[in-house]
Motif scaffolding. Sequence first.
Motif, PDB file in Angstrom:
ATOM      1  N   LEU A   5       0.827  -1.206   0.000  1.00 16.72           N
ATOM      2  CA  LEU A   5       0.000   0.000   0.000  1.00 16.72           C
ATOM      3  C   LEU A   5       0.863   1.259   0.000  1.00 16.72           C
ATOM      4  N   ARG A   6       1.891   1.251   0.822  1.00 15.69           N
ATOM      5  CA  ARG A   6       2.776   2.416   0.902  1.00 15.69           C
ATOM      6  C   ARG A   6       3.466   2.668  -0.441  1.00 15.69           C
ATOM      7  N   ALA A   7       3.902   1.584  -1.095  1.00 16.36           N
ATOM      8  CA  ALA A   7       4.554   1.714  -2.403  1.00 16.36           C
ATOM      9  C   ALA A   7       3.600   2.286  -3.443  1.00 16.36           C
ATOM     10  N   LEU A   8       2.312   2.025  -3.263  1.00 15.59           N
ATOM     11  CA  LEU A   8       1.302   2.561  -4.180  1.00 15.59           C
ATOM     12  C   LEU A   8       0.885   3.982  -3.815  1.00 15.59           C
ATOM     13  N   GLY A   9       1.430   4.502  -2.714  1.00 18.02           N
ATOM     14  CA  GLY A   9       1.122   5.867  -2.300  1.00 18.02           C
ATOM     15  C   GLY A   9      -0.046   5.973  -1.337  1.00 18.02           C
ATOM     16  N   CYS A  10      -0.524   4.846  -0.827  1.00 19.79           N
ATOM     17  CA  CYS A  10      -1.639   4.860   0.133  1.00 19.79           C
ATOM     18  C   CYS A  10      -1.091   5.019   1.547  1.00 19.79           C
ATOM     19  N   ASN A  11      -1.730   5.870   2.334  1.00 19.37           N
ATOM     20  CA  ASN A  11      -1.282   6.036   3.715  1.00 19.37           C
ATOM     21  C   ASN A  11      -2.322   5.569   4.725  1.00 19.37           C
ATOM     22  N   ALA A  12      -3.406   4.952   4.229  1.00 21.14           N
ATOM     23  CA  ALA A  12      -4.440   4.408   5.113  1.00 21.14           C
ATOM     24  C   ALA A  12      -5.103   3.215   4.449  1.00 21.14           C
ATOM     25  N   GLY A  35     -13.561 -14.151  13.186  1.00 24.09           N
ATOM     26  CA  GLY A  35     -14.218 -15.241  13.877  1.00 24.09           C
ATOM     27  C   GLY A  35     -15.170 -14.794  14.965  1.00 24.09           C
ATOM     28  N   LYS A  36     -15.547 -15.760  15.809  1.00 20.84           N
ATOM     29  CA  LYS A  36     -16.526 -15.489  16.862  1.00 20.84           C
ATOM     30  C   LYS A  36     -15.903 -15.336  18.245  1.00 20.84           C
ATOM     31  N   ASP A  37     -14.608 -15.611  18.357  1.00 22.76           N
ATOM     32  CA  ASP A  37     -13.911 -15.494  19.637  1.00 22.76           C
ATOM     33  C   ASP A  37     -13.321 -14.087  19.756  1.00 22.76           C
ATOM     34  N   PRO A  38     -13.834 -13.266  20.692  1.00 26.14           N
ATOM     35  CA  PRO A  38     -13.375 -11.886  20.811  1.00 26.14           C
ATOM     36  C   PRO A  38     -11.876 -11.749  21.036  1.00 26.14           C
ATOM     37  N   GLU A  39     -11.289 -12.630  21.834  1.00 24.78           N
ATOM     38  CA  GLU A  39      -9.843 -12.559  22.094  1.00 24.78           C
ATOM     39  C   GLU A  39      -9.051 -12.807  20.816  1.00 24.78           C
ATOM     40  N   LYS A  40      -9.484 -13.771  20.021  1.00 26.12           N
ATOM     41  CA  LYS A  40      -8.814 -14.077  18.751  1.00 26.12           C
ATOM     42  C   LYS A  40      -8.958 -12.906  17.778  1.00 26.12           C
ATOM     43  N   VAL A  41     -10.170 -12.360  17.678  1.00 21.74           N
ATOM     44  CA  VAL A  41     -10.400 -11.221  16.791  1.00 21.74           C
ATOM     45  C   VAL A  41      -9.535 -10.045  17.209  1.00 21.74           C
ATOM     46  N   ALA A  42      -9.449  -9.807  18.519  1.00 22.57           N
ATOM     47  CA  ALA A  42      -8.620  -8.701  19.025  1.00 22.57           C
ATOM     48  C   ALA A  42      -7.154  -8.922  18.691  1.00 22.57           C
ATOM     49  N   ALA A  43      -6.641 -10.121  18.917  1.00 25.23           N
ATOM     50  CA  ALA A  43      -5.226 -10.411  18.666  1.00 25.23           C
ATOM     51  C   ALA A  43      -4.885 -10.284  17.180  1.00 25.23           C
ATOM     52  N   LEU A  44      -5.718 -10.839  16.323  1.00 32.29           N
ATOM     53  CA  LEU A  44      -5.456 -10.762  14.883  1.00 32.29           C
ATOM     54  C   LEU A  44      -5.604  -9.333  14.372  1.00 32.29           C
ATOM     55  N   GLY A  45      -6.570  -8.620  14.903  1.00 31.81           N
ATOM     56  CA  GLY A  45      -6.751  -7.219  14.514  1.00 31.81           C
ATOM     57  C   GLY A  45      -5.571  -6.357  14.933  1.00 31.81           C
ATOM     58  N   ARG A  46      -5.068  -6.596  16.153  1.00 28.61           N
ATOM     59  CA  ARG A  46      -3.884  -5.859  16.614  1.00 28.61           C
ATOM     60  C   ARG A  46      -2.684  -6.165  15.723  1.00 28.61           C
ATOM     61  N   GLY A  47      -2.508  -7.432  15.379  1.00 32.94           N
ATOM     62  CA  GLY A  47      -1.390  -7.814  14.525  1.00 32.94           C
ATOM     63  C   GLY A  47      -1.460  -7.167  13.154  1.00 32.94           C
ATOM     64  N   TYR A  48      -2.635  -7.170  12.559  1.00 32.88           N
ATOM     65  CA  TYR A  48      -2.813  -6.554  11.243  1.00 32.88           C
ATOM     66  C   TYR A  48      -2.540  -5.055  11.322  1.00 32.88           C
ATOM     67  N   SER A  49      -3.107  -4.410  12.330  1.00 29.92           N
ATOM     68  CA  SER A  49      -2.931  -2.968  12.503  1.00 29.92           C
ATOM     69  C   SER A  49      -1.471  -2.611  12.740  1.00 29.92           C
ATOM     70  N   THR A  50      -0.794  -3.369  13.585  1.00 29.59           N
ATOM     71  CA  THR A  50       0.611  -3.127  13.870  1.00 29.59           C
ATOM     72  C   THR A  50       1.449  -3.285  12.601  1.00 29.59           C
ATOM     73  N   GLY A  51       1.144  -4.306  11.806  1.00 25.43           N
ATOM     74  CA  GLY A  51       1.859  -4.518  10.559  1.00 25.43           C
ATOM     75  C   GLY A  51       1.686  -3.362   9.596  1.00 25.43           C
ATOM     76  N   GLU A  53       0.824  -0.235  10.335  1.00 24.79           N
ATOM     77  CA  GLU A  53       1.414   0.982  10.879  1.00 24.79           C
ATOM     78  C   GLU A  53       2.939   0.930  10.909  1.00 24.79           C
ATOM     79  N   SER A  54       3.515  -0.273  10.950  1.00 23.78           N
ATOM     80  CA  SER A  54       4.982  -0.378  10.890  1.00 23.78           C
ATOM     81  C   SER A  54       5.520   0.040   9.522  1.00 23.78           C
ATOM     82  N   GLU A  55       4.644   0.054   8.530  1.00 23.75           N
ATOM     83  CA  GLU A  55       5.022   0.481   7.182  1.00 23.75           C
ATOM     84  C   GLU A  55       4.528   1.892   6.871  1.00 23.75           C
ATOM     85  N   GLY A  56       4.009   2.587   7.894  1.00 17.40           N
ATOM     86  CA  GLY A  56       3.556   3.955   7.697  1.00 17.40           C
ATOM     87  C   GLY A  56       2.155   4.069   7.112  1.00 17.40           C
ATOM     88  N   VAL A  57       1.371   3.007   7.245  1.00 11.74           N
ATOM     89  CA  VAL A  57      -0.004   3.007   6.750  1.00 11.74           C
ATOM     90  C   VAL A  57      -0.947   2.934   7.949  1.00 11.74           C
TER      91      VAL A  57
END
Length: 110
Positions: A5-12, A35-51, A53-57
């Motif tokens: 996304l960053r290489a394509l010029g997207c920042n969000a 999924g249906k497990d809130p803890e799993k959804v939270a963990a995967l969502g945090r991981g995706y978001s962190t990834g 944002e680590s690239e400036g998106v």
Amino acid sequence: IGRILRALGCNADTAPVLDVNINPDNPIIGTRSYGKDPEKVAALGRGYSTGLESEGVMAVVKHFPGHGNVMGDTHIEIVHNDTDADTLRKTEYLVFSSACKVSTVFATTT
């Protein structure tokens, strides 16, 4: 994904989907949810978001707390959620508040 996304010029990215799929009859969330497990959804969502944002998106989580437990397509109709507050706190609110804690953008502007 963040690097591409960053290489394509997207920042969000309007992702990740943090809806907890607690209603199997929900016609719109389905496989877009982690999924249906809130803890799993939270963990995967945090991981995706962190990834991202680590690239400036910036991660823009969606949809809104409670969307995972509605009937109807919010793209074409107004839906109603009758989920009690305690269930929302243990599912949808838990996931969205977890995402806010990891976001560098949110954390530095509040």
